[in-house]
Design an enzyme around this catalytic site. Sequence first.
Site, short mmCIF file in Angstrom:
data_model
loop_
_atom_site.label_atom_id
_atom_site.label_comp_id
_atom_site.label_asym_id
_atom_site.label_seq_id
_atom_site.Cartn_x
_atom_site.Cartn_y
_atom_site.Cartn_z
N ASP A 70 0.80 -1.17 -0.05
CA ASP A 70 -0.08 -0.07 0.10
C ASP A 70 0.84 1.43 0.00
O ASP A 70 0.63 2.21 -0.48
CB ASP A 70 -0.80 -0.10 1.26
CG ASP A 70 -1.81 1.05 1.18
OD1 ASP A 70 -2.33 1.65 -0.02
OD2 ASP A 70 -2.25 1.78 2.49
N ASP A 73 3.03 1.16 -3.77
CA ASP A 73 2.20 1.59 -5.04
C ASP A 73 2.16 3.12 -5.25
O ASP A 73 2.17 3.57 -6.70
CB ASP A 73 0.69 0.80 -5.05
CG ASP A 73 -0.17 1.54 -3.85
OD1 ASP A 73 0.36 2.21 -3.24
OD2 ASP A 73 -1.34 0.92 -3.84
N ARG A 78 3.94 7.83 -8.54
CA ARG A 78 4.46 9.30 -8.39
C ARG A 78 6.06 9.31 -9.39
O ARG A 78 6.23 10.02 -10.23
CB ARG A 78 4.66 9.98 -7.35
CG ARG A 78 3.35 10.28 -6.44
CD ARG A 78 3.49 11.29 -5.46
NE ARG A 78 4.01 10.15 -4.18
CZ ARG A 78 3.55 9.52 -3.38
NH1 ARG A 78 2.17 9.17 -3.50
NH2 ARG A 78 3.75 8.59 -2.45
N SER A 84 -3.41 7.15 -11.96
CA SER A 84 -4.46 6.92 -12.80
C SER A 84 -5.74 6.78 -11.92
O SER A 84 -5.65 6.46 -10.92
CB SER A 84 -4.16 5.54 -13.56
OG SER A 84 -4.32 4.41 -12.78
N ASP A 91 -6.81 1.42 -5.09
CA ASP A 91 -6.30 1.32 -3.76
C ASP A 91 -7.12 1.79 -2.68
O ASP A 91 -7.14 1.13 -1.86
CB ASP A 91 -5.00 2.66 -4.12
CG ASP A 91 -4.63 2.81 -2.55
OD1 ASP A 91 -3.52 2.09 -2.31
OD2 ASP A 91 -4.68 3.90 -2.03
N ASP A 95 -8.03 -0.96 0.17
CA ASP A 95 -8.02 -0.20 1.78
C ASP A 95 -9.04 -0.78 2.41
O ASP A 95 -8.92 -1.39 3.42
CB ASP A 95 -7.69 1.26 1.69
CG ASP A 95 -6.36 1.67 1.46
OD1 ASP A 95 -5.30 0.69 1.48
OD2 ASP A 95 -6.11 2.76 1.14
#
Length: 263
Positions: A70, A73, A78, A84, A91, A95
């Site tokens: 987590d 990624d 960045r 995207s 993500d 979570d």
Amino acid sequence: MPPRRTRSGSAPAASSGTTTRFFQRHSNVYAYVPNIIGYARVLLAAAALRLAFDDVPTSLALYALSFVCDELDGRFARMFDQCSEFGKLLDMVTDRLATTGLLMVVSREYPNWFFTCVSLVALDIGSHWLQMYAQILRNKSSHKDVDEGSFFILRLYYTNRIFMGACCVGAEVLYLAAHAATDPRILAIAGPLAGALPAKVSVPLPAVLGWGKELGVECSSALAQLALVALPFWAVKQAANVAQLVTSCEALVAHDFPKRKRA
């Protein structure tokens, strides 16, 4: 057919050019590096939950690896300019679902805390969903794009990555500590502050709110000491979720007000 030319007019090298494009922004969003990490995170979390009641140490290790993904990624998104909308939603959904799965595991291991776990799931998912929808209506690019007039705790949570990370890690660590405590071998590990802390600490707040029984924490184990460190960060994260819920509801009502006025 002649080889495709680049903008400069030269023919690209087959292997090196493909490798280079893979680590740059390209049209195949599904194959972005951060999204591939996201898929691995989903698999790791699923495997962790699958083994939760059969092999606690392995379950903890897999969930911890998923949690590390987590963090990775976003960094790779960045770094390679591969942010995207698909990746953002992947993500956020991962979570919410991973935390929900972990809380369901904890609710089964501690039946008296079932309603507490369900309430935490409802607050987490509800506040994030409303926040995202409210921000879409306001043409914001992300649910993290909060206004200056928002609650201070919410602004701090979404504008300070270190603070947000500490709160998220604290919440997950608290749930993982509760899960790990069901394994006697892990629970027996003594903590470094065993002599400096009282033998037992009571946390009455959940019982006062009607969410479950009063929580008594034995402070001699490493797990208990880890949970006590994580507890304040968990509390701040729940406060941020409440602030997010209130703020998003206010934004939705404000969005509807002109309609009612015209009617």
